[in-house]
Design a protein around this motif. Structure first.
Motif, PDB file in Angstrom:
ATOM      1  N   GLY A   1       0.813  -1.208   0.000  1.00 57.91           N
ATOM      2  CA  GLY A   1       0.000   0.000   0.000  1.00 57.91           C
ATOM      3  C   GLY A   1       0.845   1.255   0.000  1.00 57.91           C
ATOM      4  O   GLY A   1       0.658   2.150  -0.833  1.00 57.91           O
ATOM      5  N   TYR A   2       1.798   1.338   0.916  1.00 58.15           N
ATOM      6  CA  TYR A   2       2.680   2.508   0.946  1.00 58.15           C
ATOM      7  C   TYR A   2       3.517   2.594  -0.330  1.00 58.15           C
ATOM      8  O   TYR A   2       3.744   3.686  -0.861  1.00 58.15           O
ATOM      9  CB  TYR A   2       3.596   2.459   2.176  1.00 58.15           C
ATOM     10  N   GLY A   3       3.982   1.456  -0.818  1.00 57.27           N
ATOM     11  CA  GLY A   3       4.828   1.465  -2.010  1.00 57.27           C
ATOM     12  C   GLY A   3       4.130   1.961  -3.253  1.00 57.27           C
ATOM     13  O   GLY A   3       4.695   2.747  -4.028  1.00 57.27           O
ATOM     14  N   THR A   4       2.872   1.548  -3.444  1.00 56.10           N
ATOM     15  CA  THR A   4       2.143   1.911  -4.660  1.00 56.10           C
ATOM     16  C   THR A   4       1.382   3.225  -4.539  1.00 56.10           C
ATOM     17  O   THR A   4       1.323   4.000  -5.501  1.00 56.10           O
ATOM     18  CB  THR A   4       1.153   0.791  -5.037  1.00 56.10           C
ATOM     19  N   LEU A   5       0.813   3.491  -3.369  1.00 55.43           N
ATOM     20  CA  LEU A   5      -0.041   4.671  -3.215  1.00 55.43           C
ATOM     21  C   LEU A   5       0.725   5.919  -2.793  1.00 55.43           C
ATOM     22  O   LEU A   5       0.210   7.029  -2.933  1.00 55.43           O
ATOM     23  CB  LEU A   5      -1.134   4.389  -2.166  1.00 55.43           C
ATOM     24  N   TYR A   6       1.952   5.759  -2.294  1.00 52.96           N
ATOM     25  CA  TYR A   6       2.697   6.914  -1.790  1.00 52.96           C
ATOM     26  C   TYR A   6       4.112   7.015  -2.373  1.00 52.96           C
ATOM     27  O   TYR A   6       4.470   8.011  -2.999  1.00 52.96           O
ATOM     28  CB  TYR A   6       2.756   6.863  -0.265  1.00 52.96           C
ATOM     29  N   TYR A   7       4.917   5.973  -2.186  1.00 59.08           N
ATOM     30  CA  TYR A   7       6.328   6.084  -2.555  1.00 59.08           C
ATOM     31  C   TYR A   7       6.564   6.053  -4.062  1.00 59.08           C
ATOM     32  O   TYR A   7       7.632   6.489  -4.523  1.00 59.08           O
ATOM     33  CB  TYR A   7       7.140   4.983  -1.865  1.00 59.08           C
ATOM     34  N   ALA A   8       5.618   5.544  -4.823  1.00 57.70           N
ATOM     35  CA  ALA A   8       5.777   5.574  -6.280  1.00 57.70           C
ATOM     36  C   ALA A   8       5.671   6.998  -6.827  1.00 57.70           C
ATOM     37  O   ALA A   8       6.240   7.304  -7.888  1.00 57.70           O
ATOM     38  CB  ALA A   8       4.726   4.680  -6.940  1.00 57.70           C
TER      39      ALA A   8
ATOM     40  N   PRO B   1       6.891  10.130  -6.012  1.00 57.12           N
ATOM     41  CA  PRO B   1       8.074  10.940  -6.341  1.00 57.12           C
ATOM     42  C   PRO B   1       8.815  10.448  -7.574  1.00 57.12           C
ATOM     43  O   PRO B   1       9.378  11.248  -8.326  1.00 57.12           O
ATOM     44  CB  PRO B   1       8.951  10.809  -5.084  1.00 57.12           C
ATOM     45  N   VAL B   2       8.810   9.140  -7.791  1.00 59.67           N
ATOM     46  CA  VAL B   2       9.495   8.577  -8.958  1.00 59.67           C
ATOM     47  C   VAL B   2       8.777   8.970 -10.248  1.00 59.67           C
ATOM     48  O   VAL B   2       9.403   9.239 -11.277  1.00 59.67           O
ATOM     49  CB  VAL B   2       9.585   7.041  -8.834  1.00 59.67           C
ATOM     50  N   LEU B   3       7.461   9.024 -10.176  1.00 60.71           N
ATOM     51  CA  LEU B   3       6.652   9.316 -11.361  1.00 60.71           C
ATOM     52  C   LEU B   3       6.437  10.812 -11.584  1.00 60.71           C
ATOM     53  O   LEU B   3       5.913  11.208 -12.633  1.00 60.71           O
ATOM     54  CB  LEU B   3       5.281   8.636 -11.229  1.00 60.71           C
ATOM     55  N   LEU B   4       6.833  11.638 -10.635  1.00 61.23           N
ATOM     56  CA  LEU B   4       6.496  13.057 -10.660  1.00 61.23           C
ATOM     57  C   LEU B   4       6.956  13.752 -11.941  1.00 61.23           C
ATOM     58  O   LEU B   4       6.157  14.383 -12.644  1.00 61.23           O
ATOM     59  CB  LEU B   4       7.087  13.746  -9.420  1.00 61.23           C
ATOM     60  N   THR B   5       8.228  13.644 -12.258  1.00 60.45           N
ATOM     61  CA  THR B   5       8.760  14.357 -13.423  1.00 60.45           C
ATOM     62  C   THR B   5       8.175  13.855 -14.735  1.00 60.45           C
ATOM     63  O   THR B   5       7.724  14.669 -15.559  1.00 60.45           O
ATOM     64  CB  THR B   5      10.293  14.266 -13.449  1.00 60.45           C
TER      65      THR B   5
ATOM     66  N   MET C   1      10.368   2.177  -4.671  1.00 65.33           N
ATOM     67  CA  MET C   1      10.936   3.284  -5.449  1.00 65.33           C
ATOM     68  C   MET C   1      11.864   2.778  -6.562  1.00 65.33           C
ATOM     69  O   MET C   1      11.718   3.180  -7.725  1.00 65.33           O
ATOM     70  CB  MET C   1      11.629   4.284  -4.527  1.00 65.33           C
ATOM     71  N   PRO C   2      12.792   1.862  -6.274  1.00 67.56           N
ATOM     72  CA  PRO C   2      13.569   1.301  -7.389  1.00 67.56           C
ATOM     73  C   PRO C   2      12.716   0.522  -8.381  1.00 67.56           C
ATOM     74  O   PRO C   2      12.940   0.588  -9.596  1.00 67.56           O
ATOM     75  CB  PRO C   2      14.579   0.383  -6.691  1.00 67.56           C
TER      76      PRO C   2
END
Length: 442
Positions: A32-39, A41-45, A163-164
């Motif tokens: 849940g944290y990995g997909t709904l939150y930590y992903a 910043p990686v996808l932001l740009t 994130m990786p």
């Protein structure tokens, strides 16, 4: 002297099924944290480039998501106390999966905000707060601390895993394809685990300690008493100040280290230590609470964080000094997540835990969402990072003072009860309770 009696939250649970629930919640919280939150910043740009919007506007969507989660904390807590977590967490997982798919198809900033607001609502239904409420209701105090620790240790590596992974998926499939894969992972794992393992416990609960324990009141009376209790508001202010400090440092630490002359790669690596140190801090709390009061350990860690931040201008010019200061701050990074259920169940029992925890979580989450924005505004009008560091150190120091003040107020109340000869039922047994402070006055 008042007698403390340990009462199981659910006498039928805490064995094999209870630990199956812990395993399931550790897995679902990580995903849940990995997909709904930590992903995010990686996808932001790539998202900002694709939909033709600024990174600031896209970042605001995540802030909107966190604020929505804060608003949902109170009704979600109330639901959990009345109905348990099974239906809520299963429904939240299904909707979150659908929203991850919808996220992959957004083409405007307005669509992104709508999706992220929905994801924020789902996060309140499936992440730490509901998971902790389920565990509190299932386990007796002597096993509860270990169960909570297990979930937070596993989920503490969510950023290190996702994130990786998100970066790798984005590199090969694009950000839209990456989200579709993340949605598949989320849906195929979290939905069945929540549906098949989480169950509503028997309504046994435990009565609160202190003044409200005299009449062994029901859920509503416990909540009303907590809202009138100065110790609850001291704790809320304490965790709000600490949440403000941790979220601010998480966002701005990289920029500060770069401003001290460090390469961006080193700054990012040093900041990444915060995730690992959050697990370390939780282990320290769990080990130390066997010998010390929870409030004593938490106050000491918060004070260490304040000292580490104040020392940064002196230490952070070198890599060794920067790492030392980051470690000092990082030890308290995840400690609040374990301290919250320990201190709340100690004072108010488990009968209305989720409702009370939700009311505490709302302002804390708002502080976490708005703190980095306020810090960015401060950096815009100030020269250098010194005012920001002073502000963060002040918040940590206030948090340490708050925990200590709450302990003193509680000790005074317990002494008054002793003088009156009150006998009550609490979560904390002197021989086995670890739901609070091992039977010590806090």
């Amino acid at each position: 002297m008042p007698t403390a009696t340990t009462v199981p939250a659910d006498p039928t649970v805490g064995g094999h099924h209870g630990w199956r629930v812990v395993t399931a919640l550790a897995i679902t919280s990580t995903i849940g944290y990995g997909t709904l939150y930590y992903a995010y910043p990686v996808l932001l740009t790539p998202m900002a480039t694709s939909i033709g919007s600024s990174t600031a506007a896209v970042t605001g969507a995540l802030t909107a998501s966190v604020l929505t989660s804060a608003l949902m904390a109170i009704p979600v807590g109330r639901w959990l106390d009345h109905h348990g977590g099974r239906a809520l967490m299963t429904t939240g997982s299904i909707i979150a999966t659908a929203l991850l798919i919808a996220w992959s198809q957004v083409h405007t900033i307005g669509q992104l905000y709508a999706v992220m607001i929905g994801i924020g609502a789902c996060g309140a239904m499936v992440l730490y707060e509901p998971a902790f409420a389920v565990i509190v209701s299932l386990f007796t105090p002597d096993r509860r601390a270990t169960a909570l620790l297990a979930v937070t240790i596993v989920a503490g590596f969510a950023s290190a895993v996702f994130m990786p992974l998100t970066g790798l998926l984005t590199e090969h499939l694009g950000w839209r394809g990456a989200l579709l894969v993340l949605a598949a992972i989320h849906g195929t794992v979290t939905v069945p685990l929540h549906a098949m393992t989480v169950r509503k416990p028997r309504p046994t609960g435990t009565a609160p300690a202190g003044p409200v324990r005299r009449a062994h009141p029901g859920r509503r009376a416990v909540v009303h008493a907590a809202m009138r209790d100065s110790r609850f508001w001291i704790l809320t202010a304490t965790f709000t100040a600490h949440g403000l400090a941790t979220s601010t440092m998480t966002v701005h630490l990289i920029g500060y280290l770069i401003s001290r002359g460090h390469p961006a790669t080193f700054a990012a690596t040093a900041t990444g230590l915060l995730g690992v140190l959050s697990v370390t801090g939780r282990l320290v709390l769990t080990a130390a609470r066997r010998h010390l009061r929870v409030s004593t350990v938490v106050a000491a860690v918060y004070a260490t964080q304040a000292a580490a931040v104040l020392a940064m201008p002196l230490l952070a010019a070198t890599r060794t000094g920067a790492i030392i200061s980051v470690i000092g701050f990082g030890l308290g990074f995840g400690i609040t997540s374990l301290a919250t259920p320990a201190l709340l169940t100690e004072q108010y029992g488990t009968t209305a835990y989720a409702t009370i925890a939700g009311r505490l979580a709302a302002p804390v989450t708002v502080a976490k969402a708005t703190g980095p924005l306020a810090a960015a505004a401060l950096l815009h009008i100030s020269v250098g990072y010194a005012p920001l560091l002073v502000g963060v150190a002040t918040c940590c120091a206030l948090a340490a003072i708050g925990v200590t003040a709450r302990a003193k107020v509680l000790a005074a109340a317990n002494q008054q009860d002793d003088s009156l000869g009150l006998v009550g039922i609490t979560d904390v047994g002197r021989d086995g309770g670890t739901g609070g402070d091992r039977g010590r006055t806090n």
